[in-house]
Design a protein around this motif. Structure first.
Motif, short mmCIF file in Angstrom:
data_model
loop_
_atom_site.label_atom_id
_atom_site.label_comp_id
_atom_site.label_asym_id
_atom_site.label_seq_id
_atom_site.Cartn_x
_atom_site.Cartn_y
_atom_site.Cartn_z
N ALA A 138 47.88 2.96 36.76
CA ALA A 138 48.91 2.00 37.14
C ALA A 138 50.13 2.75 37.68
N MET A 139 50.66 3.66 36.90
CA MET A 139 51.83 4.45 37.29
C MET A 139 51.82 5.77 36.52
N ASP A 140 52.74 6.64 36.85
CA ASP A 140 52.92 7.85 36.07
C ASP A 140 54.41 8.18 36.10
N PHE A 141 54.89 8.74 35.01
CA PHE A 141 56.30 9.13 34.99
C PHE A 141 56.54 10.23 33.96
N THR A 142 57.71 10.85 34.07
CA THR A 142 58.13 11.85 33.09
C THR A 142 59.18 11.21 32.18
N PRO A 143 59.44 11.80 31.01
CA PRO A 143 60.52 11.27 30.17
C PRO A 143 61.86 11.21 30.91
N ALA A 144 62.12 12.18 31.78
CA ALA A 144 63.40 12.16 32.53
C ALA A 144 63.45 10.98 33.50
N GLU A 145 62.33 10.70 34.17
CA GLU A 145 62.29 9.57 35.10
C GLU A 145 62.43 8.25 34.34
N LEU A 146 61.81 8.17 33.18
CA LEU A 146 61.92 6.95 32.37
C LEU A 146 63.37 6.77 31.91
N ALA A 147 63.99 7.86 31.45
CA ALA A 147 65.39 7.78 30.99
C ALA A 147 66.31 7.34 32.14
N ASP A 148 66.08 7.89 33.33
CA ASP A 148 66.90 7.49 34.48
C ASP A 148 66.77 6.00 34.76
N SER A 149 65.54 5.49 34.67
CA SER A 149 65.32 4.07 34.94
C SER A 149 65.99 3.21 33.88
N ILE A 150 65.95 3.64 32.64
CA ILE A 150 66.60 2.89 31.55
C ILE A 150 68.13 2.93 31.72
N GLN A 151 68.64 4.10 32.11
CA GLN A 151 70.10 4.23 32.25
C GLN A 151 70.65 3.25 33.30
N LYS A 152 69.84 2.92 34.30
CA LYS A 152 70.29 1.94 35.31
C LYS A 152 70.45 0.55 34.69
N MET A 153 69.71 0.29 33.58
CA MET A 153 69.74 -1.04 32.96
C MET A 153 70.49 -1.05 31.63
N VAL A 154 70.70 0.15 31.07
CA VAL A 154 71.47 0.28 29.82
C VAL A 154 72.55 1.32 30.06
N PRO A 155 73.68 0.92 30.64
CA PRO A 155 74.73 1.88 30.98
C PRO A 155 75.15 2.71 29.77
N GLY A 156 75.26 4.00 30.00
CA GLY A 156 75.70 4.89 28.92
C GLY A 156 74.57 5.41 28.05
N PHE A 157 73.35 4.95 28.31
CA PHE A 157 72.22 5.45 27.49
C PHE A 157 72.12 6.95 27.63
N GLU A 158 71.97 7.63 26.45
CA GLU A 158 71.94 9.11 26.42
C GLU A 158 70.57 9.59 25.97
N MET A 159 69.97 10.47 26.74
CA MET A 159 68.64 11.00 26.45
C MET A 159 68.70 12.48 26.13
N ASN A 160 68.03 12.88 25.05
CA ASN A 160 67.90 14.29 24.70
C ASN A 160 66.41 14.61 24.50
N TYR A 161 66.10 15.91 24.41
CA TYR A 161 64.69 16.32 24.31
C TYR A 161 64.53 17.38 23.22
N GLU A 162 63.62 17.12 22.28
CA GLU A 162 63.25 18.11 21.26
C GLU A 162 61.72 18.09 21.13
N PRO A 163 61.03 18.81 22.05
CA PRO A 163 59.55 18.80 22.01
C PRO A 163 59.03 19.24 20.65
N ASP A 164 57.99 18.56 20.19
CA ASP A 164 57.35 18.95 18.92
C ASP A 164 55.87 19.21 19.16
N PHE A 165 55.03 19.10 18.13
CA PHE A 165 53.60 19.44 18.25
C PHE A 165 52.91 18.57 19.29
#
Ligand code: VAH
Length: 317
Positions: free
Chosen positions: A245-272
């Motif tokens: 259907a589609m493909d995206f990265t966490p950064a692309e998803l965060a960017d799309s959310i930020q357009k609809m939730v102003p001020g949304f802050e995304m951080n990354y802490e990769p785990d297992f």
């Protein structure tokens, strides 16, 4: 969709897929013709029958098949990738023994059609990543992926040896809002929406540029029902169809959310789970599904973000 109400059994009706499949089937079938079963109690709403059932309880599973005589069976009970790595033997037992028992009972009881979900997790570190081909090289390195690849081959075996009409889809990561994340590596893409609305920020467990195939739940359910309603002669794949259907990265998803939730802050802490995601493809080739039974996705990233946020803001269960 079939016109006559065929007795339908959902095994695992309370998980991410099962709960949405139940809703979709109840829009098209009389409630009494859909039997929902799960390990945990089902919904109070709705008047389709529900029973507590462990698919690994052989006697109880047989009893349900004998009493209900289903003509369509959806086996959705499974342990997903991340949980499966923490409990490998339990994952193998549930995903494999559960499938084999359902296949045997379906042959014995003359079930018309069986659905069993596979996953892009059947691809592994040496599989082509962009795209993963329908019949490409598969070397899964998670118990979940090993069980899904094995299950695909068992499905083809039961179709070839016993004539059982069992069908399957290799789902990508699935985004939905009605159920909580269920132990999947792609579940960051579900959690992020809840945290964006209740905390305004989210720390993801995959790195920013981890591209994965994804799909909104409505597309996944529609694809499942379209596959199950397709004439048997159109089904040329008896392992499992790639479904994209589609493909995206966490950064692309965060960017799309930020357009609809102003001020949304995304951080990354990769785990297992990063090591699991790194083994999986970035995109899938689903040409065969499109050719055989007319698959066509409807939700892209922007439409998915909009419906997820609107639904979580104004839930309609
Ligand atoms: C998981 N959501 O993350 C599942 C899916 C492609 C991933 O199979 O385990």
């Amino acid at each position: 969709m079939s016109t006559t109400p065929t007795p339908t059994l959902i095994l695992g009706s309370e998980g991410q897929l099962g709960s949405e499949l139940r809703r979709a089937l109840l829009e098209q079938l009389p409630p009494e013709s859909v039997l929902c079963t799960d390990l945990r109690p089902g919904p109070q709403a709705g008047d389709s029958p529900f029973e507590l059932l462990d698919v690994l309880d052989e006697g109880a599973l047989r009893n349900v098949f004998e009493r209900y005589r289903p003509q369509r069976v959806y086996l959705l009970a499974a342990m997903l990738s991340a949980t499966g790595e923490a409990r490998p033997r339990d994952a193998w037992k549930l995903n494999m023994d559960g499938l084999l028992r359902v296949l045997d009972l379906s042959v014995e009881m003359g079930v018309d059609r069986v659905f069993w979900p596979s996953s892009i997790a059947v691809f592994g570190p040496d599989s082509p990543k962009d795209p993963a081909e329908q019949a490409g090289y598969m070397d899964p390195m998670t118990v979940y992926g090993i069980s899904k690849l094995s299950g695909e081959l068992w499905c083809r075996y039961y179709h070839s040896k016993h004539g059982l009409d069992v069908r399957s889809l290799r789902y990508p990561g699935i985004l939905s809002w009605r159920t909580p994340p269920g132990g999947g590596t792609t579940d960051y893409a579900v959690e992020i929406f809840h945290r964006a609305l209740d905390q305004g920020r989210y720390t993801g467990f995959l790195s920013a540029h981890t591209r994965l195939p994804m799909m909104y739940i409505d597309d996944a359910i529609r694809g499942t029902l379209e596959l199950m309603d397709a004439p048997a002669e159109q089904i040329t794949c008896r392992t499992s169809y790639n479904l994209g259907a589609m493909d995206f990265t966490p950064a692309e998803l965060a960017d799309s959310i930020q357009k609809m939730v102003p001020g949304f802050e995304m951080n990354y802490e990769p785990d297992f789970r990063q090591a699991i995601a790194d083994q999986w493809p970035q995109r899938v080739d689903d040409t065969l599904a499109r050719r055989d039974w007319g698959w066509a996705p409807r939700f892209d990233l922007e439409a998915t973000c909009r419906v997820m946020l609107e639904s979580l803001r104004e839930p309609s269960f």
